[in-house]
Write a protein that holds these residues in place. Sequence first.
Motif, PDB file in Angstrom:
ATOM      1  N   PRO A 196      50.430  38.079  45.480  1.00 17.24           N
ATOM      2  CA  PRO A 196      50.385  39.388  45.297  1.00 17.24           C
ATOM      3  C   PRO A 196      50.084  39.904  43.871  1.00 17.24           C
ATOM      4  O   PRO A 196      50.937  39.527  43.211  1.00 17.24           O
ATOM      5  N   GLY A 197      49.336  41.016  43.701  1.00 22.68           N
ATOM      6  CA  GLY A 197      49.353  41.523  42.241  1.00 22.68           C
ATOM      7  C   GLY A 197      48.527  40.816  41.480  1.00 22.68           C
ATOM      8  O   GLY A 197      48.638  40.375  40.068  1.00 22.68           O
ATOM      9  N   ALA A 198      47.471  39.994  42.029  1.00 27.48           N
ATOM     10  CA  ALA A 198      46.737  39.238  41.010  1.00 27.48           C
ATOM     11  C   ALA A 198      45.449  39.682  40.659  1.00 27.48           C
ATOM     12  O   ALA A 198      44.605  39.080  40.257  1.00 27.48           O
ATOM     13  N   ASN A 199      45.272  41.038  40.680  1.00 29.80           N
ATOM     14  CA  ASN A 199      43.948  41.676  40.397  1.00 29.80           C
ATOM     15  C   ASN A 199      43.900  42.700  38.986  1.00 29.80           C
ATOM     16  O   ASN A 199      43.268  43.513  39.119  1.00 29.80           O
ATOM     17  N   GLY A 200      44.953  42.544  38.419  1.00 29.50           N
ATOM     18  CA  GLY A 200      44.936  43.073  37.140  1.00 29.50           C
ATOM     19  C   GLY A 200      43.871  42.972  36.056  1.00 29.50           C
ATOM     20  O   GLY A 200      43.145  41.953  36.162  1.00 29.50           O
ATOM     21  N   ALA A 201      43.749  43.934  35.370  1.00 26.48           N
ATOM     22  CA  ALA A 201      42.294  43.840  34.516  1.00 26.48           C
ATOM     23  C   ALA A 201      42.856  44.041  33.166  1.00 26.48           C
ATOM     24  O   ALA A 201      43.620  44.910  32.828  1.00 26.48           O
ATOM     25  N   GLY A 202      42.112  43.343  32.283  1.00 31.41           N
ATOM     26  CA  GLY A 202      42.762  43.117  30.764  1.00 31.41           C
ATOM     27  C   GLY A 202      41.835  44.060  29.934  1.00 31.41           C
ATOM     28  O   GLY A 202      40.806  44.560  30.406  1.00 31.41           O
ATOM     29  N   ALA A 203      42.095  43.959  28.639  1.00 25.08           N
ATOM     30  CA  ALA A 203      40.902  44.819  27.707  1.00 25.08           C
ATOM     31  C   ALA A 203      39.597  44.155  27.727  1.00 25.08           C
ATOM     32  O   ALA A 203      39.277  42.826  27.980  1.00 25.08           O
ATOM     33  N   ASP A 204      38.645  44.744  27.385  1.00 29.77           N
ATOM     34  CA  ASP A 204      37.409  44.461  27.054  1.00 29.77           C
ATOM     35  C   ASP A 204      36.600  43.920  28.442  1.00 29.77           C
ATOM     36  O   ASP A 204      35.905  42.896  28.376  1.00 29.77           O
ATOM     37  N   GLY A 205      37.274  44.225  29.681  1.00 29.64           N
ATOM     38  CA  GLY A 205      36.659  43.961  30.866  1.00 29.64           C
ATOM     39  C   GLY A 205      37.022  42.685  31.391  1.00 29.64           C
ATOM     40  O   GLY A 205      36.649  41.822  32.293  1.00 29.64           O
ATOM     41  N   ASP A 206      38.042  41.764  30.556  1.00 29.21           N
ATOM     42  CA  ASP A 206      38.219  40.687  30.807  1.00 29.21           C
ATOM     43  C   ASP A 206      39.268  40.689  32.238  1.00 29.21           C
ATOM     44  O   ASP A 206      40.385  41.520  32.313  1.00 29.21           O
ATOM     45  N   GLN A 207      39.140  39.720  33.256  1.00 26.44           N
ATOM     46  CA  GLN A 207      40.180  39.570  34.312  1.00 26.44           C
ATOM     47  C   GLN A 207      41.218  38.755  34.106  1.00 26.44           C
ATOM     48  O   GLN A 207      41.065  37.952  33.753  1.00 26.44           O
ATOM     49  N   MET A 208      42.320  39.534  34.102  1.00 29.43           N
ATOM     50  CA  MET A 208      43.590  38.681  33.771  1.00 29.43           C
ATOM     51  C   MET A 208      43.846  38.032  35.057  1.00 29.43           C
ATOM     52  O   MET A 208      43.719  38.428  36.205  1.00 29.43           O
ATOM     53  N   THR A 316      49.391  43.161  35.261  1.00 27.25           N
ATOM     54  CA  THR A 316      49.800  44.314  35.889  1.00 27.25           C
ATOM     55  C   THR A 316      49.657  44.042  37.420  1.00 27.25           C
ATOM     56  O   THR A 316      48.432  43.920  37.553  1.00 27.25           O
ATOM     57  N   THR A 317      50.557  44.162  38.219  1.00 27.55           N
ATOM     58  CA  THR A 317      50.270  43.998  39.724  1.00 27.55           C
ATOM     59  C   THR A 317      50.125  45.482  40.289  1.00 27.55           C
ATOM     60  O   THR A 317      49.979  46.344  39.652  1.00 27.55           O
ATOM     61  N   ASP A 318      49.416  45.255  41.490  1.00 22.40           N
ATOM     62  CA  ASP A 318      49.185  46.487  42.360  1.00 22.40           C
ATOM     63  C   ASP A 318      50.489  47.625  42.404  1.00 22.40           C
ATOM     64  O   ASP A 318      50.076  48.838  42.408  1.00 22.40           O
ATOM     65  N   ASP A 319      51.490  47.150  42.365  1.00 24.41           N
ATOM     66  CA  ASP A 319      52.788  48.140  42.314  1.00 24.41           C
ATOM     67  C   ASP A 319      53.345  48.499  40.940  1.00 24.41           C
ATOM     68  O   ASP A 319      54.204  49.287  40.886  1.00 24.41           O
ATOM     69  N   GLY A 320      52.486  48.302  40.003  1.00 25.94           N
ATOM     70  CA  GLY A 320      52.604  48.721  38.855  1.00 25.94           C
ATOM     71  C   GLY A 320      53.662  47.756  37.902  1.00 25.94           C
ATOM     72  O   GLY A 320      53.986  48.050  36.745  1.00 25.94           O
ATOM     73  N   SER A 321      54.314  46.932  38.564  1.00 24.59           N
ATOM     74  CA  SER A 321      54.896  45.958  37.601  1.00 24.59           C
ATOM     75  C   SER A 321      54.340  45.033  36.740  1.00 24.59           C
ATOM     76  O   SER A 321      53.177  44.878  37.184  1.00 24.59           O
ATOM     77  N   THR A 322      54.817  44.407  36.079  1.00 24.70           N
ATOM     78  CA  THR A 322      54.111  43.542  35.027  1.00 24.70           C
ATOM     79  C   THR A 322      54.746  42.088  34.980  1.00 24.70           C
ATOM     80  O   THR A 322      56.041  41.972  35.158  1.00 24.70           O
ATOM     81  N   ARG A 323      54.068  41.163  34.754  1.00 22.71           N
ATOM     82  CA  ARG A 323      54.381  39.664  34.638  1.00 22.71           C
ATOM     83  C   ARG A 323      53.994  39.070  33.516  1.00 22.71           C
ATOM     84  O   ARG A 323      52.749  39.306  32.976  1.00 22.71           O
TER      85      ARG A 323
END
Length: 702
Positions: A196-208, A316-323
Motif C-alpha cells: 500500500p502507498g506505492a504510488n507517490g510522485a516525486g519532483a520533476d515528474g519522477d515516479q517514486m 508519500t503513501t495514500d494516507d499521507g504518511s511518509t516512508r
Amino acid sequence: MSASAMDVDAPRAWLPDVRRQHLDLDVGFVPGAGGYVQGHTTIVCRPPPTGSGDATELTLHAHELVVTRVTVNDAPARVIRRGRIAVRPDGSDDPSGDEDAALAVSDAGALTSGASIARNACEGMLADARAVADGSADELVIALEDGGVIASGGSSDDVVVRVWYGAGTAMNAFGSQPPDSWRRIAPLVAHPRTAPGANGAGADGDQMLPQSLGGGSGGADERTEALDEAPEEPPGYAGWCNPGDGAMCAFVDPDEGNARFLCAPGSALRPAAWFPCVDDGGSLVHFSAVARVDPDLTAVLPGVLTKTELVEETTTTDDGSTRTRSRRAFDYVSGGVPVRAHRMVLAVGTFATRKIPTSAAHRDKFAAAARAEEEDKEEEAAKNDADGANARFHQYSDNAAESTAHSSTHALHCPPCYADNELPAAASCAASALKSFETYLGRPFPYPGGLTFCFVPPDALPVSMDLRLPAMLGAGVTILSTDRLGHPLSAADLVTSRTAIAECAARQLFGGFLEPREDTDAWLAEGLASYMAGTCYVSSLMGADELKYQRAREVEAVVECDDGDALPPLASPSARIWARGRSACGASAEEVKARAVGEARARGEDPDAVAALEHARDVAPASKPPRPPAPGVDTLVRYKAVAVVDMLERKLGEEGMQKVIRKLASLQGKAPGAESLQEAAIAASKATRAAKEKAAAAAEAA
C-alpha cells in the motif's frame, strides 16, 4: 545527420546529432516480476545543419519503453508516434493514424471466416516483423505540445531533450501499463501486488518507488513478506510478457542467499531497449550516468566512476504518511572519451570486487582528456548562459579529471561465493594480459576508467555464451558468465578462463574501440583481436607450439566445411561475426559513395548506377536487431578470420605485423565537433609531460 536526410519543403521528423547524454536511473528488482529501470535521460543535441529547414518533429530510438513525460528545451512535448502506431495527446494509441490499422478497420466486414481472420493475423505479424527488421518499430517521434518549431537549420543553440521513462518486466508492479497496441500480444497473468502507498510522485515528474520494493533497511526477506501479505487482486499485465522483455535480464540466485543480478540490454541486444537514444553507429557521444540501487548492490557502467554515496529517498503513501528507504548512487562520467550508444551496457549485482591499478601512462593520458572534456563543458555553459548558472549544462559538472588521475583502476566483479579462489586467479590473468597488450601496442588501453570484468550467473545473461566470444561487450566493460571463472586447482579450467579473459580484453580494442566500418570488415576486427590475444598472452599461457597446433586444427575445420556453399565469403555482409551480428555502419555516406563509384568504374560501369546504394546509406540510422549467422557458421568464420591474419603475419613477419597493429591502435575515432576536444587533450598531455620534466630537472638541480 546529413542535410539530405531532411526535407526542407515538408518538415519531417529530425534525427538529431547527439553531443552528450546523461542517464539518471533507479534500478532494482521486484520479487516475482523481474527487474526494472526507471528514471529520465537528458540528451544534448547539435542543431540541424544549415539549409535543412525547420524541424517540428524529433526522432529518438526506443524499443518498447514506457515514456511518461517529455520536454524539449524545457518546453512541454509529447510522443506523437511510436513505431508505426500514432499516439493521441492522452497517450493512448490512435488506430486512425496508422495506415495498416485503418486498412484493417475498413476491411472488417470481410472478416467472416476463420481463414480470413488467420490470413489477416499472418499479414499483421509479417508487417510487424518487417518494421522490426528495418528499424521503424523502434522510432519514437516527439513534437512540442503547441506544435511549434523544435530547431532551425543553422542555429547555434543546442537542443536539450529530456525523457522520463521506464523499462523492464517489473514496470507494471508500479502501475505503468504498456500501450494499447502491445496488449494484443501480452496475455493476462497474475503478478505480485505492490505494498500500500506505492504510488507517490516525486519532483520533476519522477515516479517514486515504494519502500517495500526498493530495498530500504529491511532487506529482501522483509520486502518479500510485504508482498505476500498484500491482498489478492485480479490478474493483470505483469510488465510485458513478450513486449519489453528484451530490456534486461534479471536473476535471483536462490542457492546464494537470493543474490540478485541484472544485465542490460537483454535479449533485444540494442541500447534502445533500456534507454532512449540515437542508435547511430557512426556517431560518438559523451555519456554520463547516475544509477541508484539497493545498498547491498553494485552498479557497473562504462566510463569513470567519480563517486558512490548512500542517499535517502522519501515516498508519500495514500494516507499521507511518509516512508524512507536507502539507495546507493553510482556516478559515472565519460572521462573525455566519447563512445557509441550501442557500447553502453549495465550490470547490477551482489558482487565481490578486486581492483588492479592501471599503468602510470594510462593515468596521465586520460587525466588530460578528462580535463579537456571539463573545459569543453564549461565553454558550453558559458555559451548558453553568460553568468554560468544554467542548470541544464552545469548538471554535468564532475571531478572526472581528478578521479581519472588518482582512482583509475581495472576492476573485476563476481558473486561472493567465487571471491576466495576464482576471483584472485582471474585478476592475475587480467593483469598479465593487459600488461602484455600494452607492451605490444606501446600505449595504454583506450578507456579512461580502465577495463572492468563482471562475472554473473549464466541465467543473468541475455544470450548463451560460446567459448569464442563468451561475453557481452560494452565500452570498457565486459560481462561474462561465471562459467568462465577457473578454480586454481584445475589446470584445464584455468586455461579456458584465462583464454576467454584475454580474448575479451583484446576485443575491447579491436571490435570495441576500433569498430569495423562496414559488415564486410567485421572479419578483420575479430581476426586481429584473436591474433593479438594469442600472440601476446595465450602463447605464453599454453606454449607457442600448442597454440600453433590449435590454430592448425581450426584451419582443418574450415577447409573441411568451406565448400563454397556452407560458409559465406569472409569479406561479405553475410559474415556478420562482429558484436553478435550487429550491422556495422561506421562509414560515412561520402565514404560509401566514393567506394561505390570507384568499384563501378573499375568494372567499366556507369557510376550513376550506384545512386540507389548511395541513397540507401544516406538515410537516417535505425535501431535494428542483430542478425548473427548460425552458431556453427559463426565459429568457422571466426576460425577463418584468424587464419587469414596469421597468413598476413607470415608475409610481413612478426615485427612488420606489430607495426601494422600499432598503427591501427593509434587511430582515434572522432565525432563531429570533437576535433577541438582532441586537440585540447593533446595540448594538456604535452603540458603535463613538460611540467613533469621541469619538476624532475629542478629536483636533480637541488
